[in-house]
Design a protein around this motif. Structure first.
Motif, PDB file in Angstrom:
ATOM      1  N   VAL A 130      38.339  35.434  48.541  1.00 39.66           N
ATOM      2  CA  VAL A 130      38.806  34.236  47.845  1.00 39.66           C
ATOM      3  C   VAL A 130      40.110  34.480  47.084  1.00 39.66           C
ATOM      4  CG1 VAL A 130      38.247  32.657  45.956  1.00 39.66           C
ATOM      5  CG2 VAL A 130      36.535  33.171  47.699  1.00 39.66           C
ATOM      6  N   ILE A 131      40.175  35.516  46.276  1.00 41.00           N
ATOM      7  CA  ILE A 131      41.345  35.727  45.419  1.00 41.00           C
ATOM      8  C   ILE A 131      42.596  36.001  46.248  1.00 41.00           C
ATOM      9  CG2 ILE A 131      42.376  37.300  43.730  1.00 41.00           C
ATOM     10  CD1 ILE A 131      39.686  37.408  42.318  1.00 41.00           C
ATOM     11  N   ARG A 132      42.494  36.857  47.256  1.00 39.72           N
ATOM     12  CA  ARG A 132      43.661  37.133  48.095  1.00 39.72           C
ATOM     13  C   ARG A 132      44.139  35.861  48.794  1.00 39.72           C
ATOM     14  NH1 ARG A 132      45.397  37.802  52.974  1.00 39.72           N
ATOM     15  NH2 ARG A 132      43.373  37.141  53.774  1.00 39.72           N
ATOM     16  N   THR A 133      43.195  35.059  49.282  1.00 35.72           N
ATOM     17  CA  THR A 133      43.552  33.810  49.964  1.00 35.72           C
ATOM     18  C   THR A 133      44.280  32.860  49.024  1.00 35.72           C
ATOM     19  OG1 THR A 133      41.658  34.025  51.448  1.00 35.72           O
ATOM     20  CG2 THR A 133      42.631  31.847  51.238  1.00 35.72           C
ATOM     21  N   ILE A 134      43.794  32.740  47.796  1.00 33.72           N
ATOM     22  CA  ILE A 134      44.434  31.872  46.802  1.00 33.72           C
ATOM     23  C   ILE A 134      45.864  32.334  46.543  1.00 33.72           C
ATOM     24  CG2 ILE A 134      44.417  31.289  44.344  1.00 33.72           C
ATOM     25  CD1 ILE A 134      41.304  31.200  44.609  1.00 33.72           C
ATOM     26  N   ARG A 135      46.052  33.632  46.411  1.00 36.21           N
ATOM     27  CA  ARG A 135      47.399  34.154  46.146  1.00 36.21           C
ATOM     28  C   ARG A 135      48.325  33.959  47.344  1.00 36.21           C
ATOM     29  NH1 ARG A 135      45.152  39.733  43.369  1.00 36.21           N
ATOM     30  NH2 ARG A 135      44.974  38.942  41.219  1.00 36.21           N
ATOM     31  N   GLN A 136      47.805  34.188  48.535  1.00 36.25           N
ATOM     32  CA  GLN A 136      48.637  34.143  49.730  1.00 36.25           C
ATOM     33  C   GLN A 136      49.046  32.725  50.121  1.00 36.25           C
ATOM     34  OE1 GLN A 136      46.914  36.155  53.104  1.00 36.25           O
ATOM     35  NE2 GLN A 136      48.605  35.637  54.468  1.00 36.25           N
ATOM     36  N   HIS A 137      48.134  31.762  49.901  1.00 35.37           N
ATOM     37  CA  HIS A 137      48.379  30.404  50.389  1.00 35.37           C
ATOM     38  C   HIS A 137      48.476  29.379  49.268  1.00 35.37           C
ATOM     39  CE1 HIS A 137      47.896  31.793  54.477  1.00 35.37           C
ATOM     40  NE2 HIS A 137      46.715  32.299  54.191  1.00 35.37           N
ATOM     41  N   VAL A 186      45.332  30.616  37.959  1.00 38.56           N
ATOM     42  CA  VAL A 186      46.289  30.381  36.877  1.00 38.56           C
ATOM     43  C   VAL A 186      47.541  31.231  37.084  1.00 38.56           C
ATOM     44  CG1 VAL A 186      46.686  30.648  34.396  1.00 38.56           C
ATOM     45  CG2 VAL A 186      44.532  29.680  35.218  1.00 38.56           C
ATOM     46  N   GLU A 187      47.363  32.463  37.516  1.00 36.64           N
ATOM     47  CA  GLU A 187      48.493  33.385  37.695  1.00 36.64           C
ATOM     48  C   GLU A 187      49.430  32.967  38.818  1.00 36.64           C
ATOM     49  OE1 GLU A 187      46.537  37.130  38.125  1.00 36.64           O
ATOM     50  OE2 GLU A 187      46.442  37.499  35.953  1.00 36.64           O
ATOM     51  N   THR A 188      48.976  32.095  39.721  1.00 36.17           N
ATOM     52  CA  THR A 188      49.868  31.595  40.766  1.00 36.17           C
ATOM     53  C   THR A 188      50.833  30.549  40.242  1.00 36.17           C
ATOM     54  OG1 THR A 188      48.414  29.775  41.486  1.00 36.17           O
ATOM     55  CG2 THR A 188      48.054  31.943  42.497  1.00 36.17           C
ATOM     56  N   GLY A 189      50.646  30.118  39.000  1.00 37.96           N
ATOM     57  CA  GLY A 189      51.467  29.067  38.428  1.00 37.96           C
ATOM     58  C   GLY A 189      50.918  27.674  38.678  1.00 37.96           C
ATOM     59  N   ASP A 245      27.391  31.012  36.884  1.00 39.60           N
ATOM     60  CA  ASP A 245      27.219  32.135  35.960  1.00 39.60           C
ATOM     61  C   ASP A 245      26.755  33.375  36.710  1.00 39.60           C
ATOM     62  OD1 ASP A 245      24.591  31.502  36.554  1.00 39.60           O
ATOM     63  OD2 ASP A 245      24.172  30.603  34.595  1.00 39.60           O
ATOM     64  N   GLU A 246      26.049  34.269  35.996  1.00 41.19           N
ATOM     65  CA  GLU A 246      25.624  35.544  36.575  1.00 41.19           C
ATOM     66  C   GLU A 246      24.483  35.396  37.580  1.00 41.19           C
ATOM     67  OE1 GLU A 246      23.073  34.632  33.104  1.00 41.19           O
ATOM     68  OE2 GLU A 246      25.245  34.639  33.459  1.00 41.19           O
ATOM     69  N   THR A 247      24.012  34.193  37.815  1.00 43.22           N
ATOM     70  CA  THR A 247      22.936  33.985  38.788  1.00 43.22           C
ATOM     71  C   THR A 247      23.453  33.948  40.223  1.00 43.22           C
ATOM     72  OG1 THR A 247      23.124  31.560  38.592  1.00 43.22           O
ATOM     73  CG2 THR A 247      21.577  32.677  37.113  1.00 43.22           C
ATOM     74  N   GLN A 248      24.761  33.999  40.430  1.00 41.74           N
ATOM     75  CA  GLN A 248      25.313  33.917  41.783  1.00 41.74           C
ATOM     76  C   GLN A 248      26.328  35.047  42.012  1.00 41.74           C
ATOM     77  OE1 GLN A 248      28.844  32.163  42.290  1.00 41.74           O
ATOM     78  NE2 GLN A 248      28.938  33.106  40.270  1.00 41.74           N
ATOM     79  N   GLU A 249      26.942  35.087  43.187  1.00 42.34           N
ATOM     80  CA  GLU A 249      27.656  36.289  43.608  1.00 42.34           C
ATOM     81  C   GLU A 249      29.139  36.343  43.250  1.00 42.34           C
ATOM     82  OE1 GLU A 249      26.635  35.928  47.707  1.00 42.34           O
ATOM     83  OE2 GLU A 249      28.605  35.179  48.321  1.00 42.34           O
ATOM     84  N   LEU A 250      29.737  35.250  42.874  1.00 43.73           N
ATOM     85  CA  LEU A 250      31.154  35.253  42.532  1.00 43.73           C
ATOM     86  C   LEU A 250      31.353  35.469  41.032  1.00 43.73           C
ATOM     87  CD1 LEU A 250      32.451  32.263  44.668  1.00 43.73           C
ATOM     88  CD2 LEU A 250      33.204  34.625  44.903  1.00 43.73           C
ATOM     89  N   TYR A 251      32.450  36.142  40.676  1.00 40.62           N
ATOM     90  CA  TYR A 251      32.799  36.298  39.262  1.00 40.62           C
ATOM     91  C   TYR A 251      33.922  35.311  38.974  1.00 40.62           C
ATOM     92  CZ  TYR A 251      34.091  38.342  34.794  1.00 40.62           C
ATOM     93  OH  TYR A 251      34.359  38.535  33.450  1.00 40.62           O
ATOM     94  N   TYR A 252      33.532  34.139  38.500  1.00 41.04           N
ATOM     95  CA  TYR A 252      34.475  33.041  38.371  1.00 41.04           C
ATOM     96  C   TYR A 252      35.629  33.280  37.397  1.00 41.04           C
ATOM     97  CZ  TYR A 252      33.048  29.509  41.661  1.00 41.04           C
ATOM     98  OH  TYR A 252      32.850  28.813  42.825  1.00 41.04           O
ATOM     99  N   PRO A 253      35.438  33.992  36.285  1.00 39.26           N
ATOM    100  CA  PRO A 253      36.604  34.232  35.423  1.00 39.26           C
ATOM    101  C   PRO A 253      37.767  34.898  36.161  1.00 39.26           C
ATOM    102  CG  PRO A 253      34.602  34.726  34.224  1.00 39.26           C
ATOM    103  CD  PRO A 253      34.184  34.457  35.646  1.00 39.26           C
ATOM    104  N   ALA A 254      37.472  35.842  37.041  1.00 38.44           N
ATOM    105  CA  ALA A 254      38.543  36.505  37.801  1.00 38.44           C
ATOM    106  C   ALA A 254      39.183  35.559  38.803  1.00 38.44           C
ATOM    107  CB  ALA A 254      37.989  37.734  38.521  1.00 38.44           C
ATOM    108  N   VAL A 255      38.362  34.725  39.444  1.00 41.61           N
ATOM    109  CA  VAL A 255      38.887  33.762  40.415  1.00 41.61           C
ATOM    110  C   VAL A 255      39.809  32.760  39.724  1.00 41.61           C
ATOM    111  CG1 VAL A 255      38.292  31.932  42.042  1.00 41.61           C
ATOM    112  CG2 VAL A 255      36.886  33.998  41.944  1.00 41.61           C
TER     113      VAL A 255
END
Length: 298
Positions: free
Chosen positions: A226-233, A267-270, A252-262
């Motif tokens: 997910v994160i690489r795809t967001i940055r690339q596209h 946000v970092e893509t502008g 939250d912690e009940t699932q497999e993604l860590y949403y704060p990082a995503v």
């Protein structure tokens, strides 16, 4: 005093009792604090940083009256309601909220089949006009199901259809967003089910007023990364949705993604657009909504 037959002195017993009482008191304080936090989760503001504008997908909270949902949105710090029709716009404006994504045609019957064009394009045109008049930003559209169609043919048909309405979107300052959905669990046979199909479509249409709605839940199921795809596209994405994997419940912690990082990566893509909370609460809905807002408030 002499030790008793077990070898434990009275002083040791009293020390253990005192220690146990301290632990119990500490536990009770933690429990009370948690109960207080839970009780206030529906009344306290959840979003403070505001580095990304958060909105609420209406259908996930369909049992809550719109006025009540709008009041909760304002209370928690959300700025809009997602996937709504023009009939909701007066209520949203009453609370100072944005209709962040206007509905149009259905998911299975989309733009890839020419026999659907008249119906789908008419609904998109109507949605563009209403969205523009309200001063809102986006209208959703869908590729439709394959139904045996070759994906290249479907892409060309979608592009040809979108070129018939994208000029109107440009004039009205509205962005048409095609949603990426998974065809593995929720939307079997849906054509626009991979970023690798959606991005070339964006380039084929060739307008800043047509982009993709990148649904994090759906794309985690179909392709991950997910994160690489967001940055690339990032240039191809005009809107984002959340959802816990698996199950589409809380993020939250009940699932497999860590949403704060995503969200931080987005946000970092502008990115300056909207993030729609599109999970189905498995617990108390408004408490979960507030929690989702806090998690994404990076």
């Amino acid at each position: 005093m002499q030790s008793d037959t077990s070898g434990i002195s009275r002083r040791q017993i009293m020390a253990h009792v005192a220690g146990g009482a301290a632990v119990l008191a500490s536990t009770n304080l933690v429990s009370a604090a948690q109960e207080h936090q839970d009780a206030n989760s529906e009344t306290e503001k959840a979003i403070h940083n505001g580095h990304i504008k958060q909105t609420i997908c209406r259908w996930c909270y369909g049992k809550i009256p719109l006025d009540e949902l709008c009041q909760a949105a304002v209370r928690f710090g959300f700025k809009g309601i997602d996937l709504v029709g023009p009939d909701t716009f007066p209520t949203l404006k009453k609370y100072g909220l944005v209709g962040t994504m206007t509905s149009s045609h259905t998911i299975p019957k989309g733009l890839n089949h020419k026999e659907n064009w008249d119906e789908c394009l008419a609904k998109i045109r109507t949605a563009i006009d209403a969205t523009s008049e309200a001063g809102f930003p986006n209208v959703i559209c869908f590729s439709g199901n394959r139904a045996g169609m070759d994906p290249d043919e479907g892409m060309k048909n979608c592009a040809d259809a979108l070129k018939q309405v994208v000029g109107q979107a440009e004039q009205k300052n509205v962005t048409i967003c095609m949603e990426l959905l998974n065809s593995k669990v929720d939307h079997h046979d849906y054509m626009c089910d991979h970023t690798a199909w959606g991005v070339p479509l964006v380039k084929m249409v060739g307008s800043e007023r047509f982009k993709l709605l990148y649904d994090i839940y759906h794309m985690q199921i179909m392709e991950g990364d997910v994160i690489r795809t967001i940055r690339q596209h990032k240039e191809s994405f005009a809107h984002y949705h959340t959802g816990g994997v698996p199950g589409r419940h809380e993020i939250d912690e009940t699932q497999e993604l860590y949403y704060p990082a995503v969200i931080k990566a987005i946000v970092e893509t502008g990115y300056t657009g909207w993030l729609g909370q599109e999970f189905i609460p498995a617990r108390e809905p408004l408490a979960s909504l507030a929690q989702g807002g806090r998690i994404c408030d990076v």
